[in-house]
Design an enzyme around this catalytic site. Structure first.
Site, mmCIF file in Angstrom:
data_model
loop_
_atom_site.group_PDB
_atom_site.id
_atom_site.type_symbol
_atom_site.label_atom_id
_atom_site.label_comp_id
_atom_site.label_asym_id
_atom_site.label_seq_id
_atom_site.Cartn_x
_atom_site.Cartn_y
_atom_site.Cartn_z
ATOM 1 N N GLY A 57 -5.481 7.799 5.441
ATOM 2 C CA GLY A 57 -4.457 8.740 6.172
ATOM 3 C C GLY A 57 -3.290 9.112 5.083
ATOM 4 N N ARG B 274 2.924 5.949 -3.403
ATOM 5 C CA ARG B 274 3.957 6.758 -3.942
ATOM 6 C C ARG B 274 4.150 6.714 -5.294
ATOM 7 N NH1 ARG B 274 4.161 5.718 1.712
ATOM 8 N NH2 ARG B 274 5.437 6.620 2.936
ATOM 9 N N LYS C 96 0.712 -1.218 0.038
ATOM 10 C CA LYS C 96 -0.205 0.163 -0.017
ATOM 11 C C LYS C 96 1.061 1.227 0.164
ATOM 12 C CE LYS C 96 -2.876 0.556 3.483
ATOM 13 N NZ LYS C 96 -2.813 2.009 4.279
ATOM 14 N N GLN D 217 4.560 8.982 7.342
ATOM 15 C CA GLN D 217 3.609 10.051 6.597
ATOM 16 C C GLN D 217 4.113 11.382 6.938
ATOM 17 O OE1 GLN D 217 -0.148 9.041 7.822
ATOM 18 N NE2 GLN D 217 -0.361 7.168 6.753
ATOM 19 N N SER E 115 6.918 9.008 12.353
ATOM 20 C CA SER E 115 5.902 9.007 11.359
ATOM 21 C C SER E 115 6.435 9.127 9.834
ATOM 22 C CB SER E 115 4.671 10.191 11.536
ATOM 23 O OG SER E 115 3.863 9.924 10.333
ATOM 24 N N ASP F 214 1.789 -1.241 11.768
ATOM 25 C CA ASP F 214 0.474 -1.682 11.236
ATOM 26 C C ASP F 214 -0.053 -3.087 11.572
ATOM 27 O OD1 ASP F 214 0.145 0.806 10.269
ATOM 28 O OD2 ASP F 214 0.663 0.206 8.137
ATOM 29 N N ARG G 22 -8.908 11.655 12.634
ATOM 30 C CA ARG G 22 -7.591 11.535 12.762
ATOM 31 C C ARG G 22 -6.698 12.733 12.733
ATOM 32 N NH1 ARG G 22 -5.360 6.754 9.232
ATOM 33 N NH2 ARG G 22 -3.747 6.896 10.408
#
Ligand code: S3P
Length: 446
Positions: A99, A31, A26, A174, A172, A325, A127
């Site tokens: 997210g 990306r 994912k 992200q 993170s 995760d 979130r």
């Protein structure tokens, strides 16, 4: 989908046997689409995860001006527009449950002359986004958010953006990626200081697409990542490896179900993602890594796993980012181990698609596991291989729009006395289309 299809029973059956491949990674899929949309010319992507989260990214890249097509052979072709050339979307960008789409796209657009509104489902709208709006605000982007810095959110990008040096306050990938992607169209050098390493797909892929990016490692493990804009990206031919986070489900299902023997092929083994496999082996899992190779700049292997008697362990908090995760399904494995498994340093699990510490603690307790919920982790006393659940007890677990909660309890249900119901399996489509069919196939139920 009807309510009947959403509601699904998972109950004990035979062992899991056979060879399967899981859908594409994912993180890498998101990306791939984003960077291809920024490269001038045609990129081709095979193995892309065609789950709802990634499809939300594909739709957003189209709305921002890229030509994104899926061929009948499953290869995706993207004609990118060039860094800095994404165009104003006509409507709000609908991010669904994702997210990663939201935070990475905010980064990409922060240094474009674009105003974009991001909306999402109930889970995503809860979130925190302040972790991204703070550094992007320092670069010059402006935000109007719902109370608490949440979605729906409107961002006004800025050209030229200001390069910053940003020390990540939370581990993170992200947030790291959002700042690096903003740096692509920012003159000068944008730096991210990462005290605890997180998944490094952005760094690897930015380099592959030709961005000027360097990564330095300090003695204490801190990473200093520098990207110099304004970048020219070259189109690529990409192959997305199987998602280790998805492979985790058939692997733990095989580990806890007596008689099982499963091979999962083409699993991404990037060290920043492979913490679960290390911890399961430390618990005594019969898990063999074979056929190690490289696919699309990422290490990949086939994993052979057999039912195993697991022993509880203490998971060092520094392992958290490399299996962030996978904790929901890891907790299911721990609930079947001999003795106690302790986890800590997992505050981030409370702000994923759901509060995963609370939901896993509640759900495991409902099926008879011994679980103690702490502020930043769970302490689980396992059954020593015995099935969970009471005699005629068939509880319903609420998935709360969290795909990994749904799949973790689906796997748990395979080794219960009476089975369990998941109230809503539809969120699984965000990351693992075909999950239930794969499990049924491995059990010979298909
Ligand atoms: C992701 C990073 C992680 C992970 C998420 C995907 C990514 O989130 O939980 O599923 O692709 O960068 P955080 O950055 O919030 O830890």
């Amino acid at each position: 989908m009807t309510d009947i299809a959403r509601n699904m029973l998972f109950e004990p059956g035979g062992p899991l046997r056979g060879t399967v491949a899981v859908p594409g990674d994912k993180s890498i899929s998101h990306r791939s689409l984003m960077l291809s949309a920024l490269a001038v010319g045609e990129s081709r992507i095979s193995g892309l995860l065609e789950g709802e989260d990634v499809l939300a990214t594909a739709a957003a890249m189209r709305a921002l001006g890229a030509d994104v097509q899926r061929g009948s052979d499953g290869t995706w072709r993207i004609h990118g527009v060039g860094v800095g050339a994404l165009t104003q979307p006509e409507t709000a960008l609908e991010m669904g449950n994702s997210g990663t789409s939201t935070r990475l796209l905010m980064g990409l657009l922060a240094s474009h002359a674009v105003t974009a509104t991001f909306t999402g489902d109930a889970s995503l709208s809860r979130r925190p986004m302040g972790r991204v709006t703070t550094p992007l605000g320092l670069m010059g982007a402006e935000f109007t958010t719902a109370p608490g810095g949440r979605l729906p959110l409107t961002m006004r990008g800025i050209v030229p953006a200001v390069p910053i040096e940003y020390r990540l306050p939370v581990a993170s990938a992200q947030v790291k990626s959002a700042v690096l992607l903003a740096g692509l169209n920012t003159p000068g050098t944008t730096r991210v200081i990462e005290p605890v390493p997180t998944r490094d797909h952005s760094e690897r892929m930015l380099k592959g697409f030709g961005a000027r990016i360097t990564v330095e490692r300090e003695a204490d493990g801190t990473r200093l990542i520098s990207i110099t804009g304004e970048a020219d990206l070259r189109p690529q031919v990409l192959a997305v490896p199987g998602d280790p986070s998805s492979a985790a489900f058939p692997i733990v299902a095989a580990l806890i179900t007596p008689g099982s023997d499963v091979t999962v092929t083409n699993v991404g083994m990037n060290p920043t993602r492979a913490g679960l496999f290390e911890m399961l082996r430390a618990m005594g899992a019969d898990l063999t890594i074979t056929n190690e190779r490289e696919v699309g700049g990422e290490p990949v292997a086939d994993l052979v796993v057999r039912h195993s008697q697991l022993t509880g362990i203490e998971v060092p908090p520094e392992m958290a980012p490399s299996m962030i995760d996978e904790f929901p399904i890891f907790f299911v494995a721990a609930a079947h181990a001999k003795g106690v498994t302790r986890t800590s340093g997992l505050d981030e699990l409370r702000v994923k698609e759901s509060d995963r510490l609370a939901l896993m603690a509640q759900g495991l307790a409902r099926i008879g596991a011994r679980v103690e919920e702490q502020a930043d982790g769970l302490i689980i006393t396992g059954t020593d291989g015995e099935p969970l659940g009471g005699g005629n007890d068939r509880p319903t677990i609420a998935a709360e729009l969290d795909h990994r909660i749904a799949m973790s309890f689906a796997v748990a249900g395979l080794h219960t006395r009476g089975g369990l119901l998941i109230d809503d399996m539809s969120p699984v489509a965000t990351s693992f289309p075909g999950f239930a069919e794969m499990i049924a196939g491995l059990r010979g139920d298909a």
